[in-house]
Motif scaffolding. Structure first.
Motif, short mmCIF file in Angstrom:
data_model
loop_
_atom_site.label_atom_id
_atom_site.label_comp_id
_atom_site.label_asym_id
_atom_site.label_seq_id
_atom_site.Cartn_x
_atom_site.Cartn_y
_atom_site.Cartn_z
N VAL A 49 0.83 -1.20 0.00
CA VAL A 49 0.00 0.00 0.00
C VAL A 49 0.87 1.25 0.00
N TRP B 105 -4.14 -3.08 -1.51
CA TRP B 105 -5.51 -2.82 -1.04
C TRP B 105 -6.41 -4.03 -1.22
N THR C 251 -8.20 -5.55 2.06
CA THR C 251 -9.65 -5.38 2.22
C THR C 251 -10.48 -6.58 1.79
#
Length: 75
Positions: free
Chosen positions: A32, A44, A48
């Motif tokens: 990131v 990401w 996530t």
């Protein structure tokens, strides 16, 4: 057989913690913070999407195994 399931439950929880640590420190945060767009997007996605699925699945399966949800007496 139930004692083996409980031992494997502990093992799954430990594996979930190791995957969480390794995922954050190697794949997540450094990617990131990278300047490359490809690495940034990959980081990401790891943080996530994949980390909650993998760690949550391993941890939940380990917790249910440790608490006796898969025991033969639950039938």
């Amino acid at each position: 057989m139930d004692s083996i399931k409980k031992i494997l439950g502990i093992l799954w929880i430990i594996i979930a913690l190791v995957v969480a640590y390794y995922g954050f420190t190697v794949f997540g945060i450094p990617k990131v913070m990278s300047e490359k767009t490809d690495d940034n997007v990959f980081g990401w996605i790891i943080l996530t999407v994949l980390m909650p699925i993998i760690v949550g699945g391993l941890g939940t399966f380990g917790w249910y195994s440790l608490s006796g949800e898969y025991s033969d007496e639950k039938i």
